[in-house]
Structure formats: structure tokens, C-alpha cells
Design a protein around this motif. Structure first.
Motif, short mmCIF file in Angstrom:
data_model
loop_
_atom_site.label_atom_id
_atom_site.label_comp_id
_atom_site.label_asym_id
_atom_site.label_seq_id
_atom_site.Cartn_x
_atom_site.Cartn_y
_atom_site.Cartn_z
N ALA A 20 58.93 62.04 30.38
CA ALA A 20 60.17 61.49 30.89
C ALA A 20 60.21 61.68 32.40
O ALA A 20 59.55 62.59 32.93
CB ALA A 20 61.36 62.17 30.23
N VAL A 66 59.08 53.54 26.64
CA VAL A 66 60.15 53.43 25.65
C VAL A 66 61.46 53.80 26.34
O VAL A 66 61.57 54.88 26.92
CB VAL A 66 59.90 54.37 24.45
CG1 VAL A 66 61.10 54.40 23.53
CG2 VAL A 66 58.64 53.94 23.70
N THR A 67 62.42 52.89 26.27
CA THR A 67 63.73 53.13 26.87
C THR A 67 64.80 53.02 25.79
O THR A 67 64.90 51.97 25.13
CB THR A 67 64.02 52.13 27.99
OG1 THR A 67 62.99 52.21 28.99
CG2 THR A 67 65.37 52.41 28.64
N VAL A 68 65.55 54.09 25.62
CA VAL A 68 66.63 54.10 24.63
C VAL A 68 67.95 54.12 25.40
O VAL A 68 68.29 55.12 26.03
CB VAL A 68 66.52 55.31 23.69
CG1 VAL A 68 67.60 55.22 22.60
CG2 VAL A 68 65.13 55.38 23.07
N SER A 69 68.65 53.02 25.33
CA SER A 69 69.86 52.89 26.13
C SER A 69 70.79 51.86 25.51
O SER A 69 70.34 50.86 24.94
CB SER A 69 69.49 52.47 27.55
OG SER A 69 70.65 52.22 28.32
N PRO A 89 68.73 58.67 23.39
CA PRO A 89 68.46 58.47 24.82
C PRO A 89 67.43 59.45 25.36
O PRO A 89 66.64 59.09 26.24
CB PRO A 89 69.83 58.69 25.46
CG PRO A 89 70.80 58.25 24.40
CD PRO A 89 70.18 58.72 23.11
N GLU A 90 67.40 60.65 24.83
CA GLU A 90 66.43 61.64 25.31
C GLU A 90 65.00 61.36 24.86
O GLU A 90 64.08 62.06 25.28
CB GLU A 90 66.84 63.05 24.88
CG GLU A 90 67.13 63.20 23.41
CD GLU A 90 68.63 63.12 23.11
OE1 GLU A 90 69.32 62.24 23.68
OE2 GLU A 90 69.10 63.94 22.29
N ASP A 91 64.81 60.36 24.03
CA ASP A 91 63.46 59.92 23.68
C ASP A 91 62.88 58.98 24.73
O ASP A 91 61.70 58.61 24.65
CB ASP A 91 63.46 59.22 22.32
CG ASP A 91 63.82 60.14 21.18
OD1 ASP A 91 64.59 59.69 20.30
OD2 ASP A 91 63.34 61.28 21.15
N THR A 92 63.69 58.59 25.69
CA THR A 92 63.22 57.72 26.76
C THR A 92 62.09 58.38 27.54
O THR A 92 62.25 59.50 28.05
CB THR A 92 64.37 57.36 27.71
OG1 THR A 92 65.34 56.59 27.00
CG2 THR A 92 63.86 56.57 28.91
N VAL A 130 62.75 48.30 24.99
CA VAL A 130 64.12 48.79 25.13
C VAL A 130 64.82 48.70 23.78
O VAL A 130 64.75 47.65 23.11
CB VAL A 130 64.89 47.99 26.18
CG1 VAL A 130 66.31 48.53 26.32
CG2 VAL A 130 64.17 48.03 27.52
N ARG A 170 54.42 62.31 25.54
CA ARG A 170 55.38 61.53 26.31
C ARG A 170 55.76 62.27 27.58
O ARG A 170 55.68 63.50 27.65
CB ARG A 170 56.62 61.20 25.47
CG ARG A 170 57.48 62.41 25.13
CD ARG A 170 58.60 61.98 24.18
NE ARG A 170 59.47 63.10 23.83
CZ ARG A 170 60.46 63.04 22.95
NH1 ARG A 170 60.70 61.89 22.30
NH2 ARG A 170 61.20 64.10 22.71
#
Length: 114
Positions: free
Chosen positions: A39, A110-113, A86-89, A10, A37
Motif C-alpha cells: 500500500a 487493487v483499489t477498494v473505494s 478499503p485497507e486492502d487497497t 476498482v 501487496r
């Protein structure tokens, strides 16, 4: 043949992560290794690839932010991800192609937040 991916986690927007993927088993080379990846709710998409000769290519969505690198002797690749959004999550999957055979790793999240 096993592909072991690691390095997910994260991170806040704008942060960085480095993914790694190591190939093991009865394989002693590759034509191409890559990262894909997926999502939630989306299809799996290609992110970046590197050939055994060192040539690299990137999806437009990550160009300039992500860097793929590899070590042929160690059968390992890395994905340095900077300026994460965030859109790379997604779950990131490692891929290896060799002599017509395709292999996939188990994925790392992978969490982008914020």
C-alpha cells in the motif's frame, strides 16, 4: 522467467476481485507461489501462499476472505478476494520461489473505494 499478474481494478467495499498470475519462460516447476501487496507509504507485506503440494497459508488480515488456488501444470495461481475493505487497497505482486531462486511479477493495482 516472467510472472504476469492480472485482474486488478476498482471495486466498492464488500465487493470481490480475482487476481491471476501466470509464470512463463525457462521454469518448469515451483516450490511456492505467493501474493504480496504494498500500500502507499507501507512496506510490502505477504498476503497468501501456496506450495506445489497444495498447502496454503494466509495472513491474518485476509484469512476467511481471500482464497489462493493454483494449477501446477499451467504454472498459474489465482487469488479470490471477497468482502474487500478499503485497507486492502494496494499493488498486489505475484511471487515464485524455486530451487533457491525468487521471481517477482510487475504488480496489479487493487483499489477498494466507494
Amino acid at each position: 522467467v516472467q510472472l504476469q499478474a492480472s485482474g486488478g481494478g476498482v471495486v466498492q467495499p464488500g465487493g470481490s476481485l480475482r487476481l491471476s498470475c501466470a509464470a512463463s519462460g525457462s521454469i518448469f516447476g515451483f516450490n511456492v507461489m505467493a501474493w504480496y501487496r504494498q500500500a502507499p507509504g507501507n512496506q510490502r507485506e505477504w498476503v497468501a501462499r501456496i506450495t506445489s503440494g497444495g498447502s496454503t497459508n494466509y495472513a491474518d488480515s485476509v484469512k476467511g476472505r481471500f482464497t489462493i488456488s493454483g494449477d501446477n501444470a499451467k504454472m498459474t495461481i489465482h487469488l479470490q478476494m471477497n468482502s474487500l475493505k478499503p485497507e486492502d487497497t494496494a499493488v498486489y505482486y505475484c511471487f515464485l520461489g524455486y530451487r533457491g531462486n525468487n521471481y517477482w511479477g510487475q504488480g496489479t493495482l487493487v483499489t477498494v473505494s466507494s
